[in-house]
Design a protein around this motif. Structure first.
Motif, PDB file in Angstrom:
ATOM      1  N   LEU A 155      -5.489  11.098   0.632  1.00 10.63           N
ATOM      2  CA  LEU A 155      -4.446  12.079   0.367  1.00 10.63           C
ATOM      3  C   LEU A 155      -3.087  11.423   0.132  1.00 10.63           C
ATOM      4  O   LEU A 155      -2.329  11.841  -0.728  1.00 10.63           O
ATOM      5  CB  LEU A 155      -4.332  13.040   1.560  1.00 10.63           C
ATOM      6  CG  LEU A 155      -5.583  13.880   1.854  1.00 10.63           C
ATOM      7  CD1 LEU A 155      -5.460  14.539   3.224  1.00 10.63           C
ATOM      8  CD2 LEU A 155      -5.781  14.930   0.769  1.00 10.63           C
ATOM      9  N   LYS A 156      -2.773  10.412   0.931  1.00 12.92           N
ATOM     10  CA  LYS A 156      -1.448   9.769   0.863  1.00 12.92           C
ATOM     11  C   LYS A 156      -1.598   8.271   1.103  1.00 12.92           C
ATOM     12  O   LYS A 156      -1.257   7.768   2.189  1.00 12.92           O
ATOM     13  CB  LYS A 156      -0.541  10.360   1.951  1.00 12.92           C
ATOM     14  CG  LYS A 156       0.090  11.675   1.604  1.00 12.92           C
ATOM     15  CD  LYS A 156       1.278  11.952   2.527  1.00 12.92           C
ATOM     16  CE  LYS A 156       2.177  13.006   1.928  1.00 12.92           C
ATOM     17  NZ  LYS A 156       3.448  13.097   2.618  1.00 12.92           N
ATOM     18  N   LEU A 197       0.999  14.901   8.274  1.00 12.17           N
ATOM     19  CA  LEU A 197      -0.039  15.281   7.307  1.00 12.17           C
ATOM     20  C   LEU A 197      -1.187  16.011   8.005  1.00 12.17           C
ATOM     21  O   LEU A 197      -1.668  17.058   7.561  1.00 12.17           O
ATOM     22  CB  LEU A 197      -0.559  14.016   6.598  1.00 12.17           C
ATOM     23  CG  LEU A 197      -1.716  14.213   5.616  1.00 12.17           C
ATOM     24  CD1 LEU A 197      -1.248  14.966   4.373  1.00 12.17           C
ATOM     25  CD2 LEU A 197      -2.305  12.845   5.196  1.00 12.17           C
ATOM     26  N   TYR A 235      -5.928   8.364   3.829  1.00  5.55           N
ATOM     27  CA  TYR A 235      -5.717   7.386   2.744  1.00  5.55           C
ATOM     28  C   TYR A 235      -5.967   8.024   1.378  1.00  5.55           C
ATOM     29  O   TYR A 235      -5.260   7.734   0.417  1.00  5.55           O
ATOM     30  CB  TYR A 235      -6.637   6.177   2.951  1.00  5.55           C
ATOM     31  CG  TYR A 235      -6.550   5.198   1.808  1.00  5.55           C
ATOM     32  CD1 TYR A 235      -5.461   4.339   1.685  1.00  5.55           C
ATOM     33  CD2 TYR A 235      -7.534   5.160   0.814  1.00  5.55           C
ATOM     34  CE1 TYR A 235      -5.357   3.462   0.616  1.00  5.55           C
ATOM     35  CE2 TYR A 235      -7.435   4.286  -0.258  1.00  5.55           C
ATOM     36  CZ  TYR A 235      -6.347   3.445  -0.353  1.00  5.55           C
ATOM     37  OH  TYR A 235      -6.241   2.588  -1.407  1.00  5.55           O
ATOM     38  N   GLY A 239       4.330  10.020   9.672  1.00  2.00           N
ATOM     39  CA  GLY A 239       3.870  10.627   8.422  1.00  2.00           C
ATOM     40  C   GLY A 239       2.407  11.028   8.510  1.00  2.00           C
ATOM     41  O   GLY A 239       2.002  12.087   8.013  1.00  2.00           O
ATOM     42  N   GLU A 288      -7.282  18.782  -3.034  1.00  5.58           N
ATOM     43  CA  GLU A 288      -7.409  17.358  -3.370  1.00  5.58           C
ATOM     44  C   GLU A 288      -8.802  16.796  -3.141  1.00  5.58           C
ATOM     45  O   GLU A 288      -9.160  15.790  -3.731  1.00  5.58           O
ATOM     46  CB  GLU A 288      -6.446  16.520  -2.521  1.00  5.58           C
ATOM     47  CG  GLU A 288      -4.994  16.750  -2.798  1.00  5.58           C
ATOM     48  CD  GLU A 288      -4.356  17.641  -1.755  1.00  5.58           C
ATOM     49  OE1 GLU A 288      -5.072  18.475  -1.167  1.00  5.58           O
ATOM     50  OE2 GLU A 288      -3.149  17.511  -1.549  1.00  5.58           O
ATOM     51  N   GLU A 331       0.173   5.989   0.295  1.00  4.91           N
ATOM     52  CA  GLU A 331       1.453   5.328   0.565  1.00  4.91           C
ATOM     53  C   GLU A 331       1.796   5.277   2.059  1.00  4.91           C
ATOM     54  O   GLU A 331       2.729   4.593   2.464  1.00  4.91           O
ATOM     55  CB  GLU A 331       2.574   6.004  -0.243  1.00  4.91           C
ATOM     56  CG  GLU A 331       2.891   7.453   0.133  1.00  4.91           C
ATOM     57  CD  GLU A 331       1.998   8.493  -0.574  1.00  4.91           C
ATOM     58  OE1 GLU A 331       0.937   8.117  -1.125  1.00  4.91           O
ATOM     59  OE2 GLU A 331       2.348   9.685  -0.545  1.00  4.91           O
ATOM     60  N   LEU A 332       1.010   5.971   2.886  1.00  2.00           N
ATOM     61  CA  LEU A 332       1.237   5.886   4.334  1.00  2.00           C
ATOM     62  C   LEU A 332       0.783   4.530   4.898  1.00  2.00           C
ATOM     63  O   LEU A 332       1.141   4.162   6.008  1.00  2.00           O
ATOM     64  CB  LEU A 332       0.442   6.980   5.074  1.00  2.00           C
ATOM     65  CG  LEU A 332       0.873   8.434   4.902  1.00  2.00           C
ATOM     66  CD1 LEU A 332      -0.125   9.358   5.601  1.00  2.00           C
ATOM     67  CD2 LEU A 332       2.283   8.641   5.475  1.00  2.00           C
ATOM     68  N   SER A 373      -7.847  20.212   3.026  1.00  2.31           N
ATOM     69  CA  SER A 373      -7.245  19.620   1.816  1.00  2.31           C
ATOM     70  C   SER A 373      -8.089  19.938   0.588  1.00  2.31           C
ATOM     71  O   SER A 373      -8.423  19.054  -0.200  1.00  2.31           O
ATOM     72  CB  SER A 373      -7.132  18.092   1.994  1.00  2.31           C
ATOM     73  OG  SER A 373      -6.455  17.775   3.183  1.00  2.31           O
TER      74      SER A 373
END
Ligand code: BDR
Ligand code: CA
Length: 314
Positions: free
Chosen positions: A253-254, A306, A251, A302, A30, A256-257, A27
């Motif tokens: 990276l996303k 990822l 967390y 999800g 990010e 909202e998961l 990643s």
């Protein structure tokens, strides 16, 4: 495009720690890994420091700085977890001994110098093992506490209980005094407890999608996971093993998961029966100050999507 988020990964690899590090390495848009600091935990420091470098080399990331840290908890005798992770901590694949060197200097000093050297509020601490290095850094240099952007940890458990004793999760149990220092420090904490990680089982179909990537890191990862999950499958009859540590990087990276809430968390340090327990005031029954965002739920599909997508980029 926004700048990648700067992180230090403090870790005791561990197959699931390795999965977290791979997720960060996959990643790069990010996440910028400023350094990896190792701590005694799953296996003694000599091996966690070896394993950290093996993982870097597996991913062709010899440029990443790896620092060795504390070889024992602050007050207690080290408890390790070879029963889960195997003799080396990274049992499973046949990986060569690392040739890259450890950095000179102690992990605690690297953490302090980095937080002082980078602009205030820009460095995130990602902890995947016992909190010894972080607590020692906070004790040695209290001025750095206010400079931390966020501390995202895998540790603790509340509704799920513990995995090393009925009350305690391994990372907190190994060094409860360190955890106590960190939770009292006043740093913004996000906690990924067993309540989340036990929902992330390495089911066959999920591992098969990683295997299908066919790259050397993916292949090694699958062999690690196949070793790692045998413990839980035998012990709990579950559908794979829980993938704890990558939740920390996922967390970033996303977020909202994950779902959770701000709570007060205190660490039991005296009771012999429940030492290392994370006492989470989930229902707000006290007026103790909220000091952590405690996660309880995760979108498991999800999360694995990822993981697979980012492993493919290494
Ligand atoms: C935690 O303990 C270790 O065995 C794993 O690597 C993870 O960090 C789970 O309790
Ligand atoms: Ca770990």
């Amino acid at each position: 495009m926004t700048e990648p988020r700067k992180i230090i990964i403090d870790t005791d690899p561990g197959q699931d720690d390795a999965a977290a590090i791979l997720l960060a390495f996959g990643s790069r848009d990010e996440i910028e890994v400023l350094g990896i600091t190792t701590v005694a935990g799953n296996v003694p420091l000599r091996l966690t420091s070896r394993n950290g470098r093996i993982i870097c080399e597996l991913c062709n990331r010899r440029d990443v700085k790896v620092f060795a840290g504390a070889d024992a908890p602050i007050k207690r005798k080290l408890v390790t977890a070879e029963h889960v992770h195997g003799k080396t901590g990274l049992d499973g694949p046949d990986l060569p001994e690392p040739t890259m060197e450890l950095q000179p200097g102690h992990a605690v000093d690297f953490i302090i110098d980095t937080l002082r050297g980078q602009p205030e509020g820009t460095v995130t601490l990602c902890t995947l093992g016992p909190l010894t290095n972080i607590a020692l850094a906070f004790q040695k240099a209290p001025d750095i506490v206010g400079r931390v952007r966020e501390l995202v940890m895998m540790g603790g458990g509340f509704f799920e209980g513990g995995n090393i004793t009925p009350a305690a999760e391994f990372n907190i149990y190994v060094d409860p005094e360190a955890a106590d220092i960190v939770f009292r420090a006043g740093v913004p904490i996000v906690m990924m407890p067993l309540d989340v990680t036990h929902k992330l089982l390495t089911r066959k179909d999920r591992v098969a999608r990683i295997a299908a990537l066919g790259t050397p890191p993916a292949k090694a990862m699958v062999e690690m996971l196949e070793f790692f999950e045998r413990f839980d499958i035998e012990k709990y009859g579950s559908d794979g093993g829980p993938l704890h540590d990558p939740t920390v990087i996922a967390y970033l990276l996303k977020p909202e998961l994950f779902k959770g809430r701000d709570c007060n968390v205190e660490i039991e340090v005296t009771s012999e029966l429940t030492v290392g327990m994370t006492v989470v005031d989930w229902w707000g029954v006290t007026d103790r100050k909220q000091n952590a965002k405690v996660m309880r739920d995760v979108d498991a599909d999800g999360f694995f999507a990822l993981l697979t997508e980012r492993f493919a980029r290494i």
